[in-house]
Design a protein around this motif. Structure first.
Motif, PDB file in Angstrom:
ATOM      1  N   ALA A  35      10.967 -17.024 -33.549  1.00  0.00           N
ATOM      2  CA  ALA A  35       9.519 -16.811 -33.419  1.00  0.00           C
ATOM      3  C   ALA A  35       9.206 -15.387 -32.994  1.00  0.00           C
ATOM      4  N   GLY A  36       9.983 -14.852 -32.064  1.00  0.00           N
ATOM      5  CA  GLY A  36       9.721 -13.509 -31.568  1.00  0.00           C
ATOM      6  C   GLY A  36       9.935 -12.440 -32.619  1.00  0.00           C
ATOM      7  N   VAL A  37      11.019 -12.562 -33.374  1.00  0.00           N
ATOM      8  CA  VAL A  37      11.306 -11.578 -34.420  1.00  0.00           C
ATOM      9  C   VAL A  37      10.241 -11.634 -35.509  1.00  0.00           C
ATOM     10  N   LEU A  38       9.944 -12.838 -35.994  1.00  0.00           N
ATOM     11  CA  LEU A  38       8.942 -12.959 -37.053  1.00  0.00           C
ATOM     12  C   LEU A  38       7.553 -12.564 -36.555  1.00  0.00           C
ATOM     13  N   THR A  97      22.641  -5.704 -28.767  1.00  0.00           N
ATOM     14  CA  THR A  97      22.752  -4.912 -29.986  1.00  0.00           C
ATOM     15  C   THR A  97      21.358  -4.523 -30.447  1.00  0.00           C
ATOM     16  N   TRP A  98      21.203  -3.259 -30.841  1.00  0.00           N
ATOM     17  CA  TRP A  98      19.940  -2.801 -31.419  1.00  0.00           C
ATOM     18  C   TRP A  98      19.979  -3.016 -32.930  1.00  0.00           C
ATOM     19  N   VAL A  99      18.959  -3.687 -33.458  1.00  0.00           N
ATOM     20  CA  VAL A  99      18.902  -4.032 -34.882  1.00  0.00           C
ATOM     21  C   VAL A  99      17.534  -3.623 -35.417  1.00  0.00           C
ATOM     22  N   PRO A 100      17.466  -2.948 -36.575  1.00  0.00           N
ATOM     23  CA  PRO A 100      16.148  -2.678 -37.168  1.00  0.00           C
ATOM     24  C   PRO A 100      15.361  -3.985 -37.311  1.00  0.00           C
ATOM     25  N   LEU A 101      14.076  -3.943 -36.993  1.00  0.00           N
ATOM     26  CA  LEU A 101      13.283  -5.170 -37.000  1.00  0.00           C
ATOM     27  C   LEU A 101      13.331  -5.870 -38.356  1.00  0.00           C
ATOM     28  N   ASP A 102      13.272  -5.138 -39.456  1.00  0.00           N
ATOM     29  CA  ASP A 102      13.335  -5.778 -40.767  1.00  0.00           C
ATOM     30  C   ASP A 102      14.687  -6.443 -41.005  1.00  0.00           C
ATOM     31  N   GLU A 103      15.761  -5.874 -40.480  1.00  0.00           N
ATOM     32  CA  GLU A 103      17.073  -6.516 -40.601  1.00  0.00           C
ATOM     33  C   GLU A 103      17.130  -7.787 -39.759  1.00  0.00           C
ATOM     34  N   ALA A 104      16.494  -7.761 -38.580  1.00  0.00           N
ATOM     35  CA  ALA A 104      16.436  -8.977 -37.758  1.00  0.00           C
ATOM     36  C   ALA A 104      15.682 -10.085 -38.491  1.00  0.00           C
ATOM     37  N   VAL A 105      14.597  -9.728 -39.192  1.00  0.00           N
ATOM     38  CA  VAL A 105      13.878 -10.710 -40.010  1.00  0.00           C
ATOM     39  C   VAL A 105      14.819 -11.288 -41.071  1.00  0.00           C
ATOM     40  N   ALA A 106      15.590 -10.413 -41.720  1.00  0.00           N
ATOM     41  CA  ALA A 106      16.544 -10.880 -42.731  1.00  0.00           C
ATOM     42  C   ALA A 106      17.593 -11.799 -42.112  1.00  0.00           C
ATOM     43  N   MET A 107      18.008 -11.513 -40.882  1.00  0.00           N
ATOM     44  CA  MET A 107      18.979 -12.371 -40.188  1.00  0.00           C
ATOM     45  C   MET A 107      18.415 -13.765 -39.964  1.00  0.00           C
ATOM     46  N   VAL A 108      17.117 -13.839 -39.669  1.00  0.00           N
ATOM     47  CA  VAL A 108      16.472 -15.155 -39.526  1.00  0.00           C
ATOM     48  C   VAL A 108      16.593 -15.933 -40.829  1.00  0.00           C
ATOM     49  N   VAL A 147      10.120 -17.432 -20.174  1.00  0.00           N
ATOM     50  CA  VAL A 147       9.529 -16.289 -20.875  1.00  0.00           C
ATOM     51  C   VAL A 147      10.627 -15.632 -21.698  1.00  0.00           C
ATOM     52  N   GLY A 148      10.218 -14.941 -22.748  1.00  0.00           N
ATOM     53  CA  GLY A 148      11.136 -14.152 -23.553  1.00  0.00           C
ATOM     54  C   GLY A 148      10.497 -12.818 -23.858  1.00  0.00           C
ATOM     55  N   VAL A 149      11.336 -11.839 -24.185  1.00  0.00           N
ATOM     56  CA  VAL A 149      10.849 -10.487 -24.432  1.00  0.00           C
ATOM     57  C   VAL A 149      11.435  -9.965 -25.737  1.00  0.00           C
ATOM     58  N   VAL A 150      10.567  -9.401 -26.572  1.00  0.00           N
ATOM     59  CA  VAL A 150      11.005  -8.697 -27.780  1.00  0.00           C
ATOM     60  C   VAL A 150      10.959  -7.210 -27.451  1.00  0.00           C
ATOM     61  N   PRO A 151      12.106  -6.590 -27.106  1.00  0.00           N
ATOM     62  CA  PRO A 151      12.113  -5.157 -26.814  1.00  0.00           C
ATOM     63  C   PRO A 151      12.169  -4.369 -28.120  1.00  0.00           C
ATOM     64  N   LEU A 152      11.178  -3.545 -28.371  1.00  0.00           N
ATOM     65  CA  LEU A 152      11.087  -2.791 -29.613  1.00  0.00           C
ATOM     66  C   LEU A 152      11.049  -1.307 -29.269  1.00  0.00           C
ATOM     67  N   ASP A 153      12.034  -0.544 -29.795  1.00  0.00           N
ATOM     68  CA  ASP A 153      12.084   0.874 -29.447  1.00  0.00           C
ATOM     69  C   ASP A 153      11.250   1.728 -30.404  1.00  0.00           C
ATOM     70  N   ASP A 154      11.224   3.022 -30.157  1.00  0.00           N
ATOM     71  CA  ASP A 154      10.380   3.925 -30.947  1.00  0.00           C
ATOM     72  C   ASP A 154      10.864   4.081 -32.382  1.00  0.00           C
ATOM     73  N   ASP A 155      12.108   3.659 -32.660  1.00  0.00           N
ATOM     74  CA  ASP A 155      12.652   3.713 -34.022  1.00  0.00           C
ATOM     75  C   ASP A 155      12.482   2.399 -34.778  1.00  0.00           C
ATOM     76  N   GLY A 156      11.723   1.472 -34.189  1.00  0.00           N
ATOM     77  CA  GLY A 156      11.484   0.199 -34.860  1.00  0.00           C
ATOM     78  C   GLY A 156      12.650  -0.762 -34.795  1.00  0.00           C
ATOM     79  N   ARG A 157      13.511  -0.595 -33.784  1.00  0.00           N
ATOM     80  CA  ARG A 157      14.647  -1.492 -33.611  1.00  0.00           C
ATOM     81  C   ARG A 157      14.356  -2.491 -32.494  1.00  0.00           C
ATOM     82  N   VAL A 158      14.826  -3.717 -32.680  1.00  0.00           N
ATOM     83  CA  VAL A 158      14.688  -4.757 -31.677  1.00  0.00           C
ATOM     84  C   VAL A 158      16.043  -4.969 -31.007  1.00  0.00           C
TER      85      VAL A 158
END
Length: 200
Positions: free
Chosen positions: A175-178, A152-163, A47-58
């Motif tokens: 897969a989880g980030v996208l 590390t906490w990363v804004p979700l859109d930045e994580a998409v860019a990292m992909v 299993v894997g987990v995408v932890p997403l906080d209230d500021d939209g960071r993964v």
């Protein structure tokens, strides 16, 4: 309408057996009456987990992976190796062990066959929200490669860019980030009940 051939396993030889995976050779019936040997890895699953906080960071994990000799960006994840433990409970356990986090809400994001050309491994990915820290006294003591694990906490859109820059290459993390970004953009409609049965 033509029927789909049933790829029956005629014989199986186990080449290696370990606690996480085994390697087998199956003799399989092929269309037209032939037979062929297929070598592959039988895996316990994960299993894997995408932890997403209230500021939209993964939350992303940095962890060494010996088969490729590199430290990778990943998600908190782990094996389905506790007998009888439901996948959502495994996800919560891994979130606590690898990220020192708890969650109020856990949704099923997606299921992923990581490399079906040679393995039957399936990882079920969950989206975790309503996050809070595990109290210091209750934190899991990490060892081996996990002793050097960093988060590390990363804004979700930045994580998409990292992909798309090739910085995140772990299949489950990609897969989880996208998937999380798409679910967010669709106002979470694609998310499913965490107890949803696997499609076989």
């Amino acid at each position: 309408m033509s029927s789909v051939h049933a790829y029956a396993v005629l014989d199986r030889v186990e080449r290696f057996h370990g606690p996480i995976f085994s390697v087998v050779t199956d003799r399989v019936s092929m269309p037209g009456g032939g037979q062929a040997d297929r070598d592959y890895v039988r895996h316990v699953g994960a299993v894997g987990v995408v932890p997403l906080d209230d500021d939209g960071r993964v939350l992303l994990v940095r962890q060494y992976r010996h088969p490729i000799g590199k430290v990778l960006w990943e998600l908190p994840a782990g094996l389905v190796d506790v007998a009888g433990e439901p996948p959502p409970d495994t996800a919560r356990r891994e979130l606590a062990e690898e990220a020192d986090l708890r969650c109020e809400r856990l949704d099923l994001l997606l299921d992923l066959h990581t490399s079906p050309g040679f393995s039957d491994e399936l990882i079920r990915l969950f989206l975790a929200r309503g996050l809070s820290a595990v109290p210091e006294a209750d934190r899991f003591e990490r060892s081996d490669e996990e002793a050097e694990l960093t988060v590390t906490w990363v804004p979700l859109d930045e994580a998409v860019a990292m992909v798309f820059r090739g910085e995140i290459t772990n299949a489950a993390a990609v897969a989880g980030v996208l998937g999380a970004a798409r679910a967010r953009d669709e106002e979470w409609r694609p998310l499913r009940d965490p107890e949803t049965p696997l499609v076989r």
